[in-house]
Design an enzyme around this catalytic site. Structure first.
Site, PDB file in Angstrom:
ATOM      1  N   CYS A   1      -6.945  14.092 -38.164  1.00  0.00           N
ATOM      2  CA  CYS A   1      -7.857  14.793 -37.259  1.00  0.00           C
ATOM      3  C   CYS A   1      -8.755  15.755 -38.035  1.00  0.00           C
ATOM      4  O   CYS A   1      -9.961  15.815 -37.804  1.00  0.00           O
ATOM      5  CB  CYS A   1      -7.083  15.572 -36.196  1.00  0.00           C
ATOM      6  SG  CYS A   1      -6.650  14.572 -34.775  1.00  0.00           S
TER       7      CYS A   1
ATOM      8  N   HIS B   1      -9.546  17.641 -27.694  1.00  0.00           N
ATOM      9  CA  HIS B   1      -8.383  17.347 -26.853  1.00  0.00           C
ATOM     10  C   HIS B   1      -8.218  18.266 -25.647  1.00  0.00           C
ATOM     11  O   HIS B   1      -7.250  18.132 -24.909  1.00  0.00           O
ATOM     12  CB  HIS B   1      -7.125  17.310 -27.720  1.00  0.00           C
ATOM     13  CG  HIS B   1      -7.200  16.230 -28.757  1.00  0.00           C
ATOM     14  ND1 HIS B   1      -7.175  14.898 -28.431  1.00  0.00           N
ATOM     15  CD2 HIS B   1      -7.366  16.283 -30.103  1.00  0.00           C
ATOM     16  CE1 HIS B   1      -7.284  14.171 -29.530  1.00  0.00           C
ATOM     17  NE2 HIS B   1      -7.415  14.984 -30.560  1.00  0.00           N
TER      18      HIS B   1
ATOM     19  N   CYS C   1      -9.501  21.724 -32.665  1.00  0.00           N
ATOM     20  CA  CYS C   1      -8.618  20.725 -32.047  1.00  0.00           C
ATOM     21  C   CYS C   1      -8.952  20.661 -30.559  1.00  0.00           C
ATOM     22  O   CYS C   1      -9.004  19.583 -29.960  1.00  0.00           O
ATOM     23  CB  CYS C   1      -7.156  21.127 -32.211  1.00  0.00           C
ATOM     24  SG  CYS C   1      -6.632  21.446 -33.890  1.00  0.00           S
TER      25      CYS C   1
ATOM     26  N   ARG D   1      -1.040  12.742 -38.540  1.00  0.00           N
ATOM     27  CA  ARG D   1      -2.118  12.708 -37.541  1.00  0.00           C
ATOM     28  C   ARG D   1      -2.971  13.988 -37.621  1.00  0.00           C
ATOM     29  O   ARG D   1      -4.186  13.932 -37.465  1.00  0.00           O
ATOM     30  CB  ARG D   1      -1.534  12.541 -36.133  1.00  0.00           C
ATOM     31  CG  ARG D   1      -2.578  12.187 -35.097  1.00  0.00           C
ATOM     32  CD  ARG D   1      -3.084  10.772 -35.295  1.00  0.00           C
ATOM     33  NE  ARG D   1      -4.319  10.508 -34.546  1.00  0.00           N
ATOM     34  CZ  ARG D   1      -5.544  10.686 -35.038  1.00  0.00           C
ATOM     35  NH1 ARG D   1      -5.719  11.136 -36.269  1.00  0.00           N
ATOM     36  NH2 ARG D   1      -6.599  10.419 -34.307  1.00  0.00           N
TER      37      ARG D   1
END
Lengths: 126, 288
Positions: free
Chosen positions: B249, B206, B202, B245
């Protein structure tokens, strides 16, 4: 007289050639039907048995990866497609898909094991 | 003699170097407290985007995407999620078959309750998310639970998020509950673990690459991420939850997604929301 003899001979020769030609075509036809029968015999045997066993291996690798949370997105899809290829008798396609799924399963497991411990990235500084 | 001294010096230096390297290596493995994590998280983004006001991080990619922000602000003038809020209000007020409502049966402080989640449930010894709590309430009252990614869950979540707008994110990890810290640590590990065929975590998108482009899209910063959920995504053509979401992802990095509101995503939500402590809740919101 000579002319008659020559004509008679040529007719005989032509007839014999024609007979042998007919015999050859009959033999060819017979061979073809036998070959067809042979193909049917092969088709009757269960197809892609080796490939099917490779699919089982791939699915086991997928399950192993899933057990450590490392399953990849498309592995199960490839396995499903491989099963369908076996059903359709497309052994080469089944083999290729099984191979791909097996590799994904193995890599997914290795990846999850390598990430088992939390390793904070260098850019995250306290 | 000279060679011997040199050799000793070399040994000394190499021992020191190895010890130093080991310490460096170990420091990256040592777990920090949630407070110091949140501080470091905030510092990472404020250092990376020094011109962005801290409170602006609740706006996702539009925090740093100037042209995208103009479009988004225009969309927000006539919010596409408004009908969902209205539907959600009706769901909140509609009595169950037993005559009770969400408020009277389970959430007396409602409808502004979103800011209380995710929370550590001391009785169940697990992270409790709002959609899970809503479904538990439905089940306890003889009603059919909602699906977690699509459908009515988005209506009620949109309404509850709207009612909690402006409240501060304040995820508490109780110190007297070792399970809570363990869940937080699991969520943190999930966030930094690489997964899928693309071998991304992740954080790869991000944190490490926040602000850079992935094809035509600017990668949003993780800080403030949960604030705007549920979001109306133009791509979905509807409102969707945070766990939908997460699923998307994970699929994008070609990993198999986990179950919505299963332990993996609940712990991830716990960690990710705790990192945004102090920011405001700003859902529902609109995204591309």
């Amino acid at each position: 007289m000579k002319k008659f003899l020559l004509m008679g001979c040529s007719i005989l020769i032509a007839a014999s050639v024609g007979c042998t030609g007919n015999q050859a075509s009959e033999e060819k036809a017979a061979m073809k039907t036998e070959a067809k029968k042979g193909v049917e015999k092969v088709a009757e045997k269960p197809k892609c048995t080796v490939e099917a066993s490779h699919i089982v291996d791939a699915d086991n690798a997928r399950k192993r990866a899933a057990s450590v949370g490392g399953e990849w997105r498309d592995t199960a899809k490839f396995i499903k497609q491989a099963h369908a290829a076996v059903k359709a008798g497309k052994c080469h396609k089944a083999e290729a898909l099984a191979k791909k799924a097996l590799m994904e399963g193995q890599l997914g497991y290795e990846q999850a094991m390598s990430q088992k411990e939390l390793k904070m990235p260098g850019y995250f500084k306290f | 003699m000279i060679n011997e001294t040199k050799g000793k010096k070399m040994n000394h230096i190499s021992t020191k170097t190895i010890a130093g390297l080991l310490l460096l290596g170990l420091s990256s493995l040592v777990s920090a407290s949630p407070e110091s994590d949140a501080k470091a998280f905030k510092k990472y983004f404020t250092d990376r985007f020094p011109d962005v006001p801290y409170n602006d991080y609740i706006n996702g990619a539009y925090t740093i995407d100037k042209s995208g922000r103009e479009n988004w602000e225009a969309i927000e003038e006539f919010p596409p999620y408004e009908p969902f809020i209205d539907e959600g209000r009706a769901m909140w007020e509609k009595p169950f078959k037993n005559g009770k409502t969400f408020k009277t049966a389970c959430f007396p402080d409602g409808p502004a309750i979103k800011h209380k989640y995710p929370m550590w449930d001391k009785e169940k010894k697990m992270v409790m998310t709002l959609p899970l709590a809503l479904n538990n309430c439905l089940k306890a009252n003889g009603e059919k639970p909602m699906k977690y990614k699509k459908g009515p869950i988005n209506n009620i979540m949109a309404y509850l998020a709207y009612e909690a707008r402006g409240k501060k994110i304040n995820v508490v990890i109780p110190k007297d509950e070792p399970g809570a810290l363990a869940a937080y640590e699991e969520g943190k590990k999930f966030y930094f673990q690489r997964r899928g065929q693309l071998n991304f975590s992740c954080a790869s998108c991000h944190m490490q690459n926040a602000g850079l482009k992935l094809r035509s899209e600017i990668l949003s910063p993780a800080l403030g991420h949960p604030s705007g959920f549920p979001v109306y995504r133009s791509k979905w053509g509807t409102v969707g939850t945070l766990h939908r979401r997460f699923t998307g992802c994970n699929k994008q990095v070609r990993a198999k997604a986990f179950k919505a509101h299963g332990p993996e995503y609940r712990n991830l939500e716990y960690f990710l929301t705790a990192m945004s402590n102090g920011l405001e809740w700003n859902g529902p919101s609109a995204r591309k």
